[in-house]
Write an enzyme that holds these catalytic residues in place. Structure first.
Site, PDB file in Angstrom:
ATOM      1  N   SER A 133       0.865  -1.186   0.000  1.00  0.00           N
ATOM      2  CA  SER A 133       0.000   0.000   0.000  1.00  0.00           C
ATOM      3  C   SER A 133       0.900   1.234   0.000  1.00  0.00           C
ATOM      4  O   SER A 133       2.078   1.127   0.370  1.00  0.00           O
ATOM      5  CB  SER A 133      -0.852  -0.011   1.282  1.00  0.00           C
ATOM      6  OG  SER A 133      -1.533   1.207   1.453  1.00  0.00           O
ATOM      7  N   TYR A 146      -1.884  -0.690  11.035  1.00  0.00           N
ATOM      8  CA  TYR A 146      -1.960  -1.081   9.607  1.00  0.00           C
ATOM      9  C   TYR A 146      -0.677  -0.698   8.875  1.00  0.00           C
ATOM     10  O   TYR A 146      -0.119  -1.514   8.137  1.00  0.00           O
ATOM     11  CB  TYR A 146      -3.183  -0.422   8.968  1.00  0.00           C
ATOM     12  CG  TYR A 146      -3.390  -0.760   7.504  1.00  0.00           C
ATOM     13  CD1 TYR A 146      -3.789  -2.031   7.102  1.00  0.00           C
ATOM     14  CD2 TYR A 146      -3.206   0.207   6.500  1.00  0.00           C
ATOM     15  CE1 TYR A 146      -3.994  -2.340   5.758  1.00  0.00           C
ATOM     16  CE2 TYR A 146      -3.408  -0.089   5.158  1.00  0.00           C
ATOM     17  CZ  TYR A 146      -3.798  -1.367   4.794  1.00  0.00           C
ATOM     18  OH  TYR A 146      -4.002  -1.668   3.455  1.00  0.00           O
TER      19      TYR A 146
END
Ligand code: NDP
Length: 240
Positions: A133, A146
């Site tokens: 990501s 995360y």
């Protein structure tokens, strides 16, 4: 000539499902993994083995890969895409949510790699594609745990690339910005969820999962002597 097997984890929705459709349309036999078997089967793709596997279960993941390889021949690529994003603040987020993200986003990726890598090294060819990501390169509000998992995906992928470069195995990291999928729906803090939706809107919307699937396929389809080490892609309006 028939095309080789590709394994895709988290293929029941979003980026994984779009990647499965695209690679299948190009003639690849596939192994599709996710917990919701019915969603995998609903894709109705030819020459495709669907298995309801939780990729945090190393043995189940390994067994599914062996079964697919017996049917379709050795896996030429794996797309380690299954992931979960549970946004929250470290001070009050349920620690179980950290465990879920670490188990799936980091350990699940390692298990996927291990299931195919020894065969790839022995054959001197193969491609490992890990979906990280932009949150694997920079931080965002309420993303601490995360981003920890996605920085780990970037780090382990680059280290693995160095480790296997001389074996002819390619390692690719895909780093998307916001993509319109089910990902945000699993965050339990409603305020964080609505702030995130507002942020996406202010950026003019998120990427379509098809765009990320096309980036994955672009990296995979390079000649064997070319490794696209990383692709970072986000909606043009996404500033951060
Ligand atoms: P989705 O939530 O739509 O897809 C996630 C997939 O992972 C689903 O197929 C889900 O299937 C699967 N999955 C979840 N838990 C498990 C598990 N324990 N075992 C096996 N499969 C599992 O989200 P995306 O398509 O957006 O996410 C794909 C990847 O892209 C993730 O790694 C995510 O972090 C990354 N990403 C997404 C971005 C976004 O904005 N959407 C941005 C940047 C990166 P099932 O529930 O059936 O098991």
């Amino acid at each position: 000539m028939s095309k080789p097997l590709i394994v895709i984890t988290g293929a029941s929705s979003g980026i994984g499902a779009a990647t499965a459709r695209l690679l299948s349309a190009q003639g690849h036999p596939l192994l599709l993994l996710a917990r919701r078997l019915q969603k995998l089967e609903e894709l109705s793709l030819p020459e495709t083995l669907c298995r309801g596997v939780d990729v945090t279960d190393r043995d189940a993941l390994q067994a599914a890969v062996r079964e697919a390889e017996e049917r379709f021949g050795p896996a030429d690529a794996i797309v380690n895409n299954a992931g979960v994003m549970l946004l929250g603040r470290i001070a009050d987020q349920d620690a179980d949510e950290w465990e879920r993200m670490i188990d799936l986003n980091i350990k699940g990726v390692l298990y996927g790699i291990r299931a195919v890598l020894p065969g790839m090294v022995a054959r001197g060819t193969g491609t490992i594609i890990n979906v990280s990501s932009v949150a694997g390169r920079k931080t965002y509000p309420n993303h601490s745990a995360y981003v920890g998992t996605k920085f780990a995906v970037h780090a382990l992928s680059e280290n693995l690339r160095e480790e296997v470069a001389s074996s002819g195995v390619r390692v690719v990291t895909i780093a998307p910005g916001a993509v319109e999928t089910e990902l945000l729906s699993h965050t339990t803090d409603e305020r964080i969820k609505s702030d995130y939706e507002a942020w996406k809107k202010s950026a003019g919307g998120a990427l379509d999962p098809q765009t990320v699937a096309e980036a994955i396929v672009y990296a995979y389809q390079q000649p064997p002597n070319v490794t696209i080490r990383e692709i970072v892609l986000a909606a043009t309006g996404q500033q951060a």
